[in-house]
Structure formats: C-alpha cells, structure tokens
Design a protein around this motif. Sequence first.
Motif, PDB file in Angstrom:
ATOM      1  N   THR A 126     -40.652   7.314  42.169  1.00  0.00           N
ATOM      2  CA  THR A 126     -40.203   6.979  43.437  1.00  0.00           C
ATOM      3  C   THR A 126     -38.641   6.218  43.145  1.00  0.00           C
ATOM      4  OG1 THR A 126     -42.319   6.316  44.251  1.00  0.00           O
ATOM      5  CG2 THR A 126     -40.290   5.257  45.331  1.00  0.00           C
ATOM      6  N   PHE A 127     -38.645   5.626  41.871  1.00  0.00           N
ATOM      7  CA  PHE A 127     -37.153   4.585  41.623  1.00  0.00           C
ATOM      8  C   PHE A 127     -36.346   5.951  41.424  1.00  0.00           C
ATOM      9  CE2 PHE A 127     -39.876   1.040  39.826  1.00  0.00           C
ATOM     10  CZ  PHE A 127     -39.624   0.341  40.844  1.00  0.00           C
ATOM     11  N   GLY A 128     -36.795   7.101  40.813  1.00  0.00           N
ATOM     12  CA  GLY A 128     -35.817   8.211  40.541  1.00  0.00           C
ATOM     13  C   GLY A 128     -35.263   8.926  41.616  1.00  0.00           C
ATOM     14  N   LEU A 129     -36.055   9.212  42.635  1.00  0.00           N
ATOM     15  CA  LEU A 129     -35.821   9.584  44.039  1.00  0.00           C
ATOM     16  C   LEU A 129     -35.005   8.583  44.769  1.00  0.00           C
ATOM     17  CD1 LEU A 129     -39.280  11.027  45.034  1.00  0.00           C
ATOM     18  CD2 LEU A 129     -37.033  12.441  44.467  1.00  0.00           C
ATOM     19  N   LEU A 130     -35.329   7.186  44.744  1.00  0.00           N
ATOM     20  CA  LEU A 130     -34.423   6.279  45.547  1.00  0.00           C
ATOM     21  C   LEU A 130     -33.295   6.104  44.920  1.00  0.00           C
ATOM     22  CD1 LEU A 130     -34.402   3.753  47.640  1.00  0.00           C
ATOM     23  CD2 LEU A 130     -35.151   2.443  45.653  1.00  0.00           C
ATOM     24  N   LYS A 131     -33.135   6.136  43.623  1.00  0.00           N
ATOM     25  CA  LYS A 131     -31.851   5.948  43.113  1.00  0.00           C
ATOM     26  C   LYS A 131     -30.893   7.311  42.872  1.00  0.00           C
ATOM     27  CE  LYS A 131     -32.676   1.854  40.501  1.00  0.00           C
ATOM     28  NZ  LYS A 131     -32.664   1.155  39.223  1.00  0.00           N
ATOM     29  N   SER A 132     -31.473   8.476  43.352  1.00  0.00           N
ATOM     30  CA  SER A 132     -30.787   9.635  43.297  1.00  0.00           C
ATOM     31  C   SER A 132     -30.186   9.846  44.801  1.00  0.00           C
ATOM     32  CB  SER A 132     -31.850  10.768  43.019  1.00  0.00           C
ATOM     33  OG  SER A 132     -32.141  10.669  41.757  1.00  0.00           O
ATOM     34  N   ARG A 133     -31.056   9.352  45.627  1.00  0.00           N
ATOM     35  CA  ARG A 133     -30.576   9.415  47.118  1.00  0.00           C
ATOM     36  C   ARG A 133     -29.425   8.364  47.275  1.00  0.00           C
ATOM     37  NH1 ARG A 133     -34.155  12.026  50.314  1.00  0.00           N
ATOM     38  NH2 ARG A 133     -36.486  11.925  49.871  1.00  0.00           N
ATOM     39  N   PHE A 134     -29.455   7.234  46.376  1.00  0.00           N
ATOM     40  CA  PHE A 134     -28.479   6.273  46.885  1.00  0.00           C
ATOM     41  C   PHE A 134     -28.004   5.728  45.641  1.00  0.00           C
ATOM     42  CE2 PHE A 134     -31.788   6.125  50.132  1.00  0.00           C
ATOM     43  CZ  PHE A 134     -30.917   6.282  51.296  1.00  0.00           C
ATOM     44  N   ARG A 135     -27.080   6.346  45.080  1.00  0.00           N
ATOM     45  CA  ARG A 135     -26.499   6.046  43.675  1.00  0.00           C
ATOM     46  C   ARG A 135     -25.996   4.700  43.422  1.00  0.00           C
ATOM     47  NH1 ARG A 135     -26.054  10.565  40.103  1.00  0.00           N
ATOM     48  NH2 ARG A 135     -25.783   9.073  38.804  1.00  0.00           N
ATOM     49  N   VAL A 136     -25.655   4.182  44.592  1.00  0.00           N
ATOM     50  CA  VAL A 136     -25.195   2.821  44.509  1.00  0.00           C
ATOM     51  C   VAL A 136     -26.234   2.049  43.921  1.00  0.00           C
ATOM     52  CG1 VAL A 136     -26.116   1.988  46.804  1.00  0.00           C
ATOM     53  CG2 VAL A 136     -23.903   0.878  45.730  1.00  0.00           C
ATOM     54  N   LEU A 137     -27.482   2.243  44.123  1.00  0.00           N
ATOM     55  CA  LEU A 137     -28.579   1.467  43.396  1.00  0.00           C
ATOM     56  C   LEU A 137     -28.694   1.638  42.063  1.00  0.00           C
ATOM     57  CD1 LEU A 137     -31.445   1.634  46.216  1.00  0.00           C
ATOM     58  CD2 LEU A 137     -29.461  -0.014  45.952  1.00  0.00           C
ATOM     59  N   ASP A 138     -28.079   2.554  41.376  1.00  0.00           N
ATOM     60  CA  ASP A 138     -28.418   2.901  39.798  1.00  0.00           C
ATOM     61  C   ASP A 138     -27.066   2.376  39.366  1.00  0.00           C
ATOM     62  OD1 ASP A 138     -29.977   4.482  37.829  1.00  0.00           O
ATOM     63  OD2 ASP A 138     -27.876   5.310  37.702  1.00  0.00           O
ATOM     64  N   ARG A 139     -27.364   2.103  37.953  1.00  0.00           N
ATOM     65  CA  ARG A 139     -26.282   1.619  37.050  1.00  0.00           C
ATOM     66  C   ARG A 139     -25.070   2.455  36.858  1.00  0.00           C
ATOM     67  NH1 ARG A 139     -29.777   1.517  31.379  1.00  0.00           N
ATOM     68  NH2 ARG A 139     -30.395   3.569  31.270  1.00  0.00           N
ATOM     69  N   THR A 140     -25.511   3.908  36.982  1.00  0.00           N
ATOM     70  CA  THR A 140     -24.398   4.856  36.815  1.00  0.00           C
ATOM     71  C   THR A 140     -23.507   4.860  37.890  1.00  0.00           C
ATOM     72  OG1 THR A 140     -25.753   6.727  37.772  1.00  0.00           O
ATOM     73  CG2 THR A 140     -25.934   6.492  35.352  1.00  0.00           C
ATOM     74  N   GLY A 141     -23.781   4.276  39.130  1.00  0.00           N
ATOM     75  CA  GLY A 141     -22.867   4.157  40.350  1.00  0.00           C
ATOM     76  C   GLY A 141     -22.298   2.768  40.010  1.00  0.00           C
ATOM     77  N   GLY A 142     -22.222   1.959  38.941  1.00  0.00           N
ATOM     78  CA  GLY A 142     -21.552   0.566  38.917  1.00  0.00           C
ATOM     79  C   GLY A 142     -22.302  -0.396  39.421  1.00  0.00           C
ATOM     80  N   ALA A 143     -21.553  -1.399  39.393  1.00  0.00           N
ATOM     81  CA  ALA A 143     -22.174  -2.712  39.914  1.00  0.00           C
ATOM     82  C   ALA A 143     -21.511  -3.078  41.224  1.00  0.00           C
ATOM     83  CB  ALA A 143     -22.042  -4.020  38.938  1.00  0.00           C
ATOM     84  N   LEU A 144     -22.840  -3.338  42.390  1.00  0.00           N
ATOM     85  CA  LEU A 144     -22.159  -3.831  43.415  1.00  0.00           C
ATOM     86  C   LEU A 144     -21.435  -5.083  43.531  1.00  0.00           C
ATOM     87  CD1 LEU A 144     -25.587  -2.930  45.240  1.00  0.00           C
ATOM     88  CD2 LEU A 144     -23.416  -1.814  45.675  1.00  0.00           C
ATOM     89  N   LEU A 145     -20.432  -5.024  44.305  1.00  0.00           N
ATOM     90  CA  LEU A 145     -19.164  -6.115  44.347  1.00  0.00           C
ATOM     91  C   LEU A 145     -19.674  -7.175  45.372  1.00  0.00           C
ATOM     92  CD1 LEU A 145     -15.894  -3.950  43.789  1.00  0.00           C
ATOM     93  CD2 LEU A 145     -17.607  -5.282  42.061  1.00  0.00           C
ATOM     94  N   TYR A 146     -20.714  -7.027  46.114  1.00  0.00           N
ATOM     95  CA  TYR A 146     -21.086  -8.078  47.245  1.00  0.00           C
ATOM     96  C   TYR A 146     -21.827  -9.306  46.832  1.00  0.00           C
ATOM     97  CZ  TYR A 146     -20.039  -3.436  49.653  1.00  0.00           C
ATOM     98  OH  TYR A 146     -19.444  -2.377  50.375  1.00  0.00           O
ATOM     99  N   SER A 147     -22.079 -10.157  47.657  1.00  0.00           N
ATOM    100  CA  SER A 147     -22.896 -11.215  47.387  1.00  0.00           C
ATOM    101  C   SER A 147     -24.211 -10.842  46.852  1.00  0.00           C
ATOM    102  CB  SER A 147     -22.726 -12.266  48.308  1.00  0.00           C
ATOM    103  OG  SER A 147     -23.687 -11.820  49.515  1.00  0.00           O
ATOM    104  N   PRO A 148     -25.038 -11.728  46.239  1.00  0.00           N
ATOM    105  CA  PRO A 148     -26.414 -11.435  45.978  1.00  0.00           C
ATOM    106  C   PRO A 148     -27.347 -11.120  47.093  1.00  0.00           C
ATOM    107  CG  PRO A 148     -25.711 -12.999  44.469  1.00  0.00           C
ATOM    108  CD  PRO A 148     -24.437 -12.742  45.454  1.00  0.00           C
ATOM    109  N   GLU A 149     -26.980 -12.021  48.281  1.00  0.00           N
ATOM    110  CA  GLU A 149     -27.575 -11.991  49.706  1.00  0.00           C
ATOM    111  C   GLU A 149     -27.388 -10.548  50.321  1.00  0.00           C
ATOM    112  OE1 GLU A 149     -27.263 -15.848  48.263  1.00  0.00           O
ATOM    113  OE2 GLU A 149     -25.573 -14.572  48.670  1.00  0.00           O
TER     114      GLU A 149
END
Length: 210
Positions: A126-149
Amino acid sequence: MSGFPNVLGSIDGTHVQLIPPSETEHVFRNRKHTHSINVQVVCDSTTLITNVVAKYPGSVHDAFIFRNCSLFQRMRDGQYGDGWLLGDRAYPLHPWIMTPVQNPRSLAEERYNQAHCSTRNVIERTFGLLKSRFRVLDRTGGALLYSPEKVCQIVVACCMLHNIAVRAGMPVEAIEELMAEDEDPGQNPEPVQTGDGRQTRDLLIRTYFS
C-alpha cells in the motif's frame, strides 16, 4: 490471507519528508536523521486505506501514535468485534493487535510468524502504491516546502485519492525501492506485551498453526 484469521487490517507508519520550521527542527528529525511527518496507516487486503493518522512529527515512535489515536480506544472498547490488526515488532501486543513472536521456539510459532509476515506485507504494498501515485510523498520526490499542518492535509488528501483510484481499478506499478523504505523499524524501545495479548496470541497459534 495466508491462513491468518480475523484480520481487520494491517498497520504501520511511513515518513513523509518536509522542510521543518527552524524553531522546532529537532522535533521533526526522525531516526534516519531527516525531517518528516510520521504517518500511521491501516489498510485492508485490497490496499484500501481504512484509517490514517497524519499529525505527528518524525521523532515520534509508531507505538506512541497508535496508543494515542482514537482507533486504539475504539479497538480496546471492542467496537470492531472479534478480530485484530497486524503490526510489526514496533507495536505493543494486545488482544486487538497481533505482533510477531520475537524468538519462535516451535514450528507452530514459526508458521504463525510466516503467515503474519505474508499477510501484513499488504501495508508495504500500500505504501508503495500510494507513493508511486503521489511521488510528492516519497523522499525521491524531495521534501515538501509547506508548513507541517499543510503537509498533513496533503497526506490525508492523497490517501483519499488513492482510495478512489483503488475502487475505480486504476492501475499503477509500485516501485520496489519505495516499497522497501518503511520495512526497517529502527532502534525502537522494547514494545509492551500485555498478559491478555500473549494469551490471545498463544491461543491463536495453538488453534490455527499447530
């Protein structure tokens, strides 16, 4: 799955990288020395996400998140009837969450561990599918620049969209390197094992795996 009865879901945590606020940077530093939100997910056998908790920083341990979420309280109160979640050795052993036998001493315990591992593996898929669909959630997609919230809101939205995609039968190929990311529980405290939890697991082993 794999002969393991009464499974309500598989549970684990996954980390979503972010750029932390400078004043609380240390709180978001996880065991791999990166900064993240630690997201607790429960899924069913079809990789559908049935519960998600996305609000704790990366330094927080999986067992703490579970102990302080409403799902724990509901399961403790018996709201889901007979059955249990499957968690790895980072989680406490209770009658409503089954964990592996750390040092199996019999063939039945080995069979139990094998069935537990095979069944629980759906959370890694499930984690593999989720992060493949949304690479923004995976470390290979880089770190998100938004607030923690905002990052937590993004995670929940992606989980909801993932469920829509699963129900619609939309295909996606999980990338193996993403699926392997969350398998190492790291150096965690020794999990709690309650007497009732041990009795339930022992009975389960004797009944189904002897």
